[in-house]
Motif scaffolding. Structure first.
Motif, mmCIF file in Angstrom:
data_model
loop_
_atom_site.group_PDB
_atom_site.id
_atom_site.type_symbol
_atom_site.label_atom_id
_atom_site.label_comp_id
_atom_site.label_asym_id
_atom_site.label_seq_id
_atom_site.Cartn_x
_atom_site.Cartn_y
_atom_site.Cartn_z
ATOM 1 N N GLY A 92 -8.842 -0.800 7.164
ATOM 2 C CA GLY A 92 -7.462 -0.793 7.606
ATOM 3 C C GLY A 92 -6.854 0.567 7.342
ATOM 4 N N LEU A 93 -5.905 0.975 8.188
ATOM 5 C CA LEU A 93 -5.275 2.276 8.054
ATOM 6 C C LEU A 93 -3.779 2.146 8.287
ATOM 7 C CD1 LEU A 93 -7.895 4.145 10.233
ATOM 8 C CD2 LEU A 93 -7.507 4.682 7.815
ATOM 9 N N VAL A 94 -2.987 2.893 7.522
ATOM 10 C CA VAL A 94 -1.539 2.955 7.717
ATOM 11 C C VAL A 94 -1.159 4.421 7.871
ATOM 12 C CG1 VAL A 94 0.720 2.540 6.682
ATOM 13 C CG2 VAL A 94 -1.102 0.850 6.409
ATOM 14 N N ALA A 95 -0.408 4.741 8.925
ATOM 15 C CA ALA A 95 0.043 6.110 9.132
ATOM 16 C C ALA A 95 1.183 6.438 8.162
ATOM 17 C CB ALA A 95 0.502 6.307 10.575
ATOM 18 N N LEU A 96 1.177 7.643 7.647
ATOM 19 C CA LEU A 96 2.192 8.068 6.683
ATOM 20 C C LEU A 96 3.390 8.721 7.361
ATOM 21 C CD1 LEU A 96 -0.135 9.391 3.848
ATOM 22 C CD2 LEU A 96 0.771 7.095 4.228
ATOM 23 N N GLU A 97 3.385 8.751 8.682
ATOM 24 C CA GLU A 97 4.538 9.161 9.467
ATOM 25 C C GLU A 97 4.634 8.229 10.667
ATOM 26 O OE1 GLU A 97 3.762 13.038 11.576
ATOM 27 O OE2 GLU A 97 2.094 13.102 10.144
ATOM 28 N N PRO B 224 -18.676 5.107 4.347
ATOM 29 C CA PRO B 224 -18.355 4.370 3.117
ATOM 30 C C PRO B 224 -17.684 5.220 2.047
ATOM 31 C CG PRO B 224 -20.512 3.726 3.925
ATOM 32 C CD PRO B 224 -20.067 4.861 4.785
ATOM 33 N N ALA B 225 -18.011 6.495 1.986
ATOM 34 C CA ALA B 225 -17.419 7.362 0.971
ATOM 35 C C ALA B 225 -15.924 7.566 1.182
ATOM 36 C CB ALA B 225 -18.122 8.724 0.977
ATOM 37 N N LEU B 226 -15.437 7.281 2.389
ATOM 38 C CA LEU B 226 -14.019 7.433 2.699
ATOM 39 C C LEU B 226 -13.316 6.088 2.861
ATOM 40 C CD1 LEU B 226 -14.223 10.282 5.384
ATOM 41 C CD2 LEU B 226 -13.704 10.518 2.947
ATOM 42 N N ALA B 227 -14.023 4.998 2.565
ATOM 43 C CA ALA B 227 -13.501 3.666 2.880
ATOM 44 C C ALA B 227 -12.678 3.034 1.762
ATOM 45 C CB ALA B 227 -14.655 2.738 3.250
ATOM 46 N N ALA B 228 -12.563 3.670 0.616
ATOM 47 C CA ALA B 228 -11.807 3.086 -0.494
ATOM 48 C C ALA B 228 -10.309 3.106 -0.187
ATOM 49 C CB ALA B 228 -12.079 3.849 -1.779
ATOM 50 N N VAL B 229 -9.615 2.039 -0.580
ATOM 51 C CA VAL B 229 -8.167 1.957 -0.385
ATOM 52 C C VAL B 229 -7.495 3.151 -1.066
ATOM 53 C CG1 VAL B 229 -6.096 0.631 -0.976
ATOM 54 C CG2 VAL B 229 -8.125 -0.544 -0.126
ATOM 55 N N GLY B 230 -6.592 3.783 -0.342
ATOM 56 C CA GLY B 230 -5.884 4.952 -0.855
ATOM 57 C C GLY B 230 -6.426 6.274 -0.369
ATOM 58 N N THR B 231 -7.631 6.267 0.212
ATOM 59 C CA THR B 231 -8.215 7.505 0.747
ATOM 60 C C THR B 231 -7.402 7.995 1.940
ATOM 61 O OG1 THR B 231 -10.417 6.786 0.062
ATOM 62 C CG2 THR B 231 -10.298 8.560 1.689
ATOM 63 N N LYS B 232 -7.155 9.286 2.004
ATOM 64 C CA LYS B 232 -6.383 9.851 3.110
ATOM 65 C C LYS B 232 -7.291 10.538 4.112
ATOM 66 C CE LYS B 232 -1.955 10.407 0.741
ATOM 67 N NZ LYS B 232 -2.321 9.554 -0.405
ATOM 68 N N VAL B 233 -6.993 10.339 5.372
ATOM 69 C CA VAL B 233 -7.682 10.986 6.478
ATOM 70 C C VAL B 233 -6.619 11.401 7.491
ATOM 71 C CG1 VAL B 233 -9.850 9.708 6.176
ATOM 72 C CG2 VAL B 233 -8.060 8.788 7.664
ATOM 73 N N ASN B 234 -7.049 12.174 8.493
ATOM 74 C CA ASN B 234 -6.147 12.558 9.573
ATOM 75 C C ASN B 234 -6.586 11.919 10.882
ATOM 76 O OD1 ASN B 234 -4.428 14.240 8.064
ATOM 77 N ND2 ASN B 234 -5.826 15.987 8.271
ATOM 78 N N ALA B 235 -5.623 11.436 11.632
ATOM 79 C CA ALA B 235 -5.866 10.958 12.997
ATOM 80 C C ALA B 235 -5.369 12.028 13.949
ATOM 81 C CB ALA B 235 -5.124 9.646 13.238
ATOM 82 N N MET B 236 -6.200 12.394 14.924
ATOM 83 C CA MET B 236 -5.838 13.466 15.839
ATOM 84 C C MET B 236 -5.149 12.869 17.069
ATOM 85 S SD MET B 236 -6.732 15.867 13.953
ATOM 86 C CE MET B 236 -6.251 17.165 15.108
ATOM 87 N N VAL B 237 -3.829 12.949 17.090
ATOM 88 C CA VAL B 237 -3.015 12.377 18.162
ATOM 89 C C VAL B 237 -2.477 13.516 19.024
ATOM 90 C CG1 VAL B 237 -0.986 10.972 18.712
ATOM 91 C CG2 VAL B 237 -2.382 10.428 16.701
ATOM 92 N N VAL C 281 -2.210 13.548 12.255
ATOM 93 C CA VAL C 281 -1.296 12.559 11.691
ATOM 94 C C VAL C 281 -1.956 11.985 10.437
ATOM 95 C CG1 VAL C 281 -0.130 10.345 12.059
ATOM 96 C CG2 VAL C 281 -0.300 11.998 13.934
ATOM 97 N N SER C 282 -1.301 12.097 9.306
ATOM 98 C CA SER C 282 -1.876 11.635 8.039
ATOM 99 C C SER C 282 -1.912 10.111 7.996
ATOM 100 C CB SER C 282 -1.067 12.172 6.870
ATOM 101 O OG SER C 282 -1.640 11.772 5.637
ATOM 102 N N MET C 283 -3.075 9.561 7.610
ATOM 103 C CA MET C 283 -3.243 8.119 7.468
ATOM 104 C C MET C 283 -3.897 7.830 6.132
ATOM 105 S SD MET C 283 -4.321 6.688 11.223
ATOM 106 C CE MET C 283 -3.342 5.203 11.049
ATOM 107 N N GLU C 284 -3.651 6.627 5.637
ATOM 108 C CA GLU C 284 -4.216 6.202 4.357
ATOM 109 C C GLU C 284 -4.954 4.886 4.551
ATOM 110 O OE1 GLU C 284 -2.012 6.808 0.515
ATOM 111 O OE2 GLU C 284 -1.892 4.613 0.651
ATOM 112 N N VAL C 285 -6.147 4.791 3.972
ATOM 113 C CA VAL C 285 -6.898 3.537 4.016
ATOM 114 C C VAL C 285 -6.138 2.466 3.245
ATOM 115 C CG1 VAL C 285 -9.067 2.392 3.407
ATOM 116 C CG2 VAL C 285 -9.091 4.754 4.259
ATOM 117 N N ALA C 286 -5.963 1.300 3.880
ATOM 118 C CA ALA C 286 -5.161 0.224 3.290
ATOM 119 C C ALA C 286 -5.946 -1.071 3.304
ATOM 120 C CB ALA C 286 -3.856 0.049 4.075
ATOM 121 N N ALA C 287 -5.599 -1.949 2.379
ATOM 122 C CA ALA C 287 -6.215 -3.275 2.348
ATOM 123 C C ALA C 287 -5.741 -4.091 3.541
ATOM 124 C CB ALA C 287 -5.859 -3.988 1.055
ATOM 125 N N THR C 288 -6.613 -4.950 4.033
ATOM 126 C CA THR C 288 -6.232 -5.894 5.082
ATOM 127 C C THR C 288 -6.389 -7.310 4.531
ATOM 128 O OG1 THR C 288 -8.482 -5.888 5.990
ATOM 129 C CG2 THR C 288 -6.880 -4.359 6.964
#
Length: 384
Positions: free
Chosen positions: A303-308, A349-362, A367-374
């Motif tokens: 799961g992912l949540v955008a920070l903006e 898997p190394a980026l799949a932990a809740v709280g990990t930040k990644v960027n989505a290219m829109v 766009v900054s996103m954070e891995v979230a629990a579902t």
């Protein structure tokens, strides 16, 4: 977008219709092609209002495009279990379970719901876009072991929301006794209904199998209840995404194994290594190895949540913070209940932990996103 913004220029005869086609038009629905059918994507109230109405009250969905069938006979349980990594034989009469049809590589052909109506009889609901292939697959693999009967003359309605039971029990007394993932036969105006307490929204609710010639009458009776409004496929999609539920063809497909899709919870211990009926399903060696050693996975659904406040849609590339490609979004939208962008996607898997930040290219912007629990919202199923 999951659904087209407008209907392609197809003749009415190019698409199949459900028993509620005339009612949809009467209610002012905007119709779009979906799974080979002309289906309502939204009604005049609009997607946002429909979504919020389901979260607060009750909404009626036409899901008659989905496939309904029965499997019966002394070997039906073992036969169905040979196609899926789930516990079919141990399911009690009167109970329902989530299942996964697999190919020989362990990929997901479809996800489905199955219900044990009798000791030797199962009721199965498959996805509309997959039903022709699913039925052919079942007939080829287990058609000699059990009777497989399709139900093309039946409609399927879903009534979802915290007031669904209140509304439905006025029309069909007795349904309030059901609990989540249970069901029973009921009668309404001479029609035999099969009702399960389940759904695809994260809310309490029911799915109702009804003879096709009674579907419209039942839908009108439910819509006459003050809590109930018609809901289209657009809100169905946003509701299921807030509930963290997969959409076949987006979040899971034949290239995805259950462990990659974070669906290990659907594989009961009895079918896993060391279990009483371990293995014996397509792709078992690969899947059981992935469960035993998660290091074998190269990707995992998260799961992912955008920070903006920028909606991130399916097919959007995900990158590590240093710009290295990391994965892809498979479903995404601005969540009406939460008021922020959410998504499902695949990451290493190394980026799949809740709280990990990644960027989505829109559109070229990170766009900054954070891995979230579902699920993104706590489910409100009625468990009794």
């Amino acid at each position: 977008m999951l659904f087209p913004s407008r209907s392609p220029r197809l003749s009415d005869t190019a698409l199949l219709t459900t028993p509620l086609a005339a009612l949809h038009q009467e209610l002012g629905a905007r119709m779009v092609p979906f799974a080979g059918y002309s289906m309502p994507v939204q009604y005049p109230a609009g997607l946002m209002a429909e979504h919020l109405h389901v979260r607060a009250h009750a909404g009626l969905f036409d899901v008659s495009h989905m496939g309904q069938l029965t499997l019966s006979g002394p070997d039906a349980a073992a036969a169905l279990e040979s196609l899926m990594p789930v516990d079919v034989a141990g399911l009690a009469v009167g109970k329902q379970r989530y299942g996964l049809l697999l190919n020989e590589a362990g990929g997901i052909i479809d996800d489905l719901m199955f219900f044990r109506q009798q000791e030797q009889r199962f009721f199965v609901i498959v996805n509309g876009a997959c039903k022709v292939g699913d039925i052919a697959h079942m007939r080829e693999r287990i058609g000699a072991r059990c009777a497989i009967e399709t139900m093309p003359d039946h409609g399927l309605l879903a009534l979802q929301g915290p007031q669904a039971a209140t509304a439905l029990q006025r029309v069909v007394p007795g349904v309030q006794a059901l609990v989540f993932m249970s069901g029973a036969h009921f009668h309404w105006q001479g029609a035999e209904l099969f009702i399960t307490r389940s759904g695809y929204t994260g809310e309490d609710g029911f799915e109702i199998s009804v003879p096709g010639n009674q579907t419209e009458a039942l839908a009108r009776a439910l819509l006459a209840e003050p809590e109930v409004q018609p809901i289209g496929l657009g809100a169905r999609n946003s509701l299921r995404l807030e509930a963290g539920l997969c959409l076949y063809g987006n979040d899971i497909d034949t290239s995805t194994t259950p462990p990659e899709a974070a669906l290990n919870w659907a594989i009961q211990k009895v079918r896993r290594t060391g279990g009483e009926r371990a293995g014996g399903f397509p792709g078992a060696e690969k899947i059981l190895a992935q469960i035993a050693d998660p290091a074998q996975l190269t990707r995992k659904r998260v799961g992912l949540v955008a920070l903006e406040r920028v909606p991130v849609r399916e097919h959007t590339e995900l990158q590590e913070l240093d710009g290295k490609p990391a994965g892809t979004v498979t479903s995404g939208l601005l969540a009406p209940t939460l008021g922020k962008p959410i998504a499902l996607g695949y990451l290493p898997p190394a980026l799949a932990a809740v709280g990990t930040k990644v960027n989505a290219m829109v559109r070229g912007k990170a766009v900054s996103m954070e891995v979230a629990a579902t699920p993104f919202l706590p489910p409100r199923y009625h468990r009794g």
